[in-house]
Enzyme design. Structure first.
Site, PDB file in Angstrom:
ATOM      1  N   ASN A   9     -23.557  29.298  -3.706  1.00 19.96           N
ATOM      2  CA  ASN A   9     -22.329  28.605  -4.120  1.00 19.96           C
ATOM      3  C   ASN A   9     -21.740  29.405  -5.273  1.00 19.96           C
ATOM      4  O   ASN A   9     -22.268  29.373  -6.381  1.00 19.96           O
ATOM      5  CB  ASN A   9     -22.687  27.169  -4.552  1.00 19.96           C
ATOM      6  N   LYS A  11     -19.030  28.893  -6.739  1.00 21.21           N
ATOM      7  CA  LYS A  11     -18.226  28.040  -7.632  1.00 21.21           C
ATOM      8  C   LYS A  11     -16.889  28.745  -7.930  1.00 21.21           C
ATOM      9  O   LYS A  11     -16.372  29.438  -7.054  1.00 21.21           O
ATOM     10  CB  LYS A  11     -19.011  27.709  -8.903  1.00 21.21           C
ATOM     11  N   HIS A  96     -20.715  17.923  -4.635  1.00 25.99           N
ATOM     12  CA  HIS A  96     -21.408  18.660  -5.699  1.00 25.99           C
ATOM     13  C   HIS A  96     -21.248  17.883  -7.010  1.00 25.99           C
ATOM     14  O   HIS A  96     -20.198  17.300  -7.262  1.00 25.99           O
ATOM     15  CB  HIS A  96     -20.829  20.071  -5.831  1.00 25.99           C
ATOM     16  N   GLU A  98     -20.632  18.803  -9.869  1.00 33.10           N
ATOM     17  CA  GLU A  98     -19.472  19.213 -10.688  1.00 33.10           C
ATOM     18  C   GLU A  98     -18.195  18.541 -10.196  1.00 33.10           C
ATOM     19  O   GLU A  98     -17.309  18.220 -10.982  1.00 33.10           O
ATOM     20  CB  GLU A  98     -19.361  20.753 -10.678  1.00 33.10           C
ATOM     21  N   GLU A 166     -29.851  18.475  -6.106  1.00 27.48           N
ATOM     22  CA  GLU A 166     -29.584  19.299  -7.282  1.00 27.48           C
ATOM     23  C   GLU A 166     -29.625  18.409  -8.524  1.00 27.48           C
ATOM     24  O   GLU A 166     -28.613  17.759  -8.852  1.00 27.48           O
ATOM     25  CB  GLU A 166     -28.201  19.952  -7.180  1.00 27.48           C
ATOM     26  N   GLY A 172     -27.382  25.432 -13.830  1.00 24.44           N
ATOM     27  CA  GLY A 172     -26.816  26.375 -14.792  1.00 24.44           C
ATOM     28  C   GLY A 172     -27.489  26.339 -16.156  1.00 24.44           C
ATOM     29  O   GLY A 172     -26.962  26.896 -17.121  1.00 24.44           O
ATOM     30  N   SER A 211     -30.812  26.259 -10.947  1.00 26.57           N
ATOM     31  CA  SER A 211     -31.485  27.405 -11.576  1.00 26.57           C
ATOM     32  C   SER A 211     -32.522  28.070 -10.657  1.00 26.57           C
ATOM     33  O   SER A 211     -33.577  28.492 -11.123  1.00 26.57           O
ATOM     34  CB  SER A 211     -32.121  26.992 -12.907  1.00 26.57           C
TER      35      SER A 211
END
Ligand code: 13P
Length: 249
Positions: A9, A11, A96, A98, A166, A172, A211
């Site tokens: 991904n 992003k 996701h 985010e 996730e 991240g 990660s």
């Protein structure tokens, strides 16, 4: 036997110069690996078409990071699942964390998007995951269970739907959930799926994301209920992503 899916991904990263990473990924992974596993890159939409061209003949799949729930209409700036499928893309990530955070997407919205993806012939990668506060409060399974039940589209099956676990606190941050935490959560997710759709639970693929790096991928991918990885930062560099693909065996 579940076929592993190793998904990158990107992003909101990447410009045309980044397409060379896709060509490089094809060089660094062998055809056998790409036949044994599904290898997918989800670049920003601006690069979707050129990525598909760069991946041509390599077996590397190209997907998108989001879609709208409607097929068409007055939704400025949005893109429908049909449009992604028209572009020749195979997968779309929905829900996701985010997007859940930045765009206040609820599980109901995520389900509508996943339903649209299936309707357009795309594989939906439905993301779930708890925050650090939720984990520390002992609510991780309750939160993730609720997200799985509310986000998966009606009539989902193992061919059309993939789940990505996730944990938000691992994205991240360089912090990875321990292998035992990951296995426990994946097995829990599979038990939730089993209650929803008995026949599909053993076939549905559950990816881990957060990660994932060349150094920890082998251990995570060897866990019995981990069927692949959804990789952010380490998917931007072909050599790192190729090592993760290799770690899948
Ligand atoms: P990182 O691999 O950068 O932690 O991102 C994970 C992720 O969010 C993939 O969707």
């Amino acid at each position: 036997m579940r076929r592993k899916l190793i998904a990158g991904n990107w992003k909101m990263n990447g410009v045309r110069a980044s397409l060379s990473e896709i060509a490089r990924l094809a060089e660094l992974t062998d055809r056998d690996q790409r036949r044994r596993h599904d290898v997918l890159i989800c670049p920003p939409l601006t690069l979707a078409w050129t990525s598909a061209l760069a991946a041509l003949g390599s077996g590397i799949l190209i997907g998108a990071q989001d879609c709208h729930a409607n097929a068409s209409g007055a939704h400025t700036g949005d893109v429908s699942a049909n449009m992604l499928s028209d572009l020749g893309l195979s997968h779309v990530i929905v829900g996701h964390s985010e997007r859940r955070a930045d765009h206040a997407e609820t599980s109901a919205v995520v389900k509508a998007k996943a339903t649209a993806a299936l309707g357009a012939g795309l594989v939906a990668i439905v993301c779930v995951g708890e925050t650090l506060a939720e984990r520390e409060a002992g609510k991780a399974e309750a939160v993730v269970g609720r997200q799985v039940r509310a986000s998966l589209p009606d009539g989902f099956d193992a061919r059309t739907t993939v789940i990505a676990y996730e944990p938000v606190w691992a994205i991240g941050t360089g912090k990875t959930a321990t292998p035992s935490d990951v296995q426990v959560m994946h097995s829990f997710i599979r038990s939730v799926v089993k209650r929803m759709a008995r026949t599909e639970a053993s076939a549905i693929r559950i990816l881990y994301g957060g990660s994932v790096k060349p150094g920890n991928a082998a251990e995570l991918l060897a866990l019995p209920d981990v069927d692949g990885a959804l990789v952010g930062g380490a998917s931007l560099v072909a050599s790192d992503f190729a090592s993760i693909v290799k770690a899948a065996g």
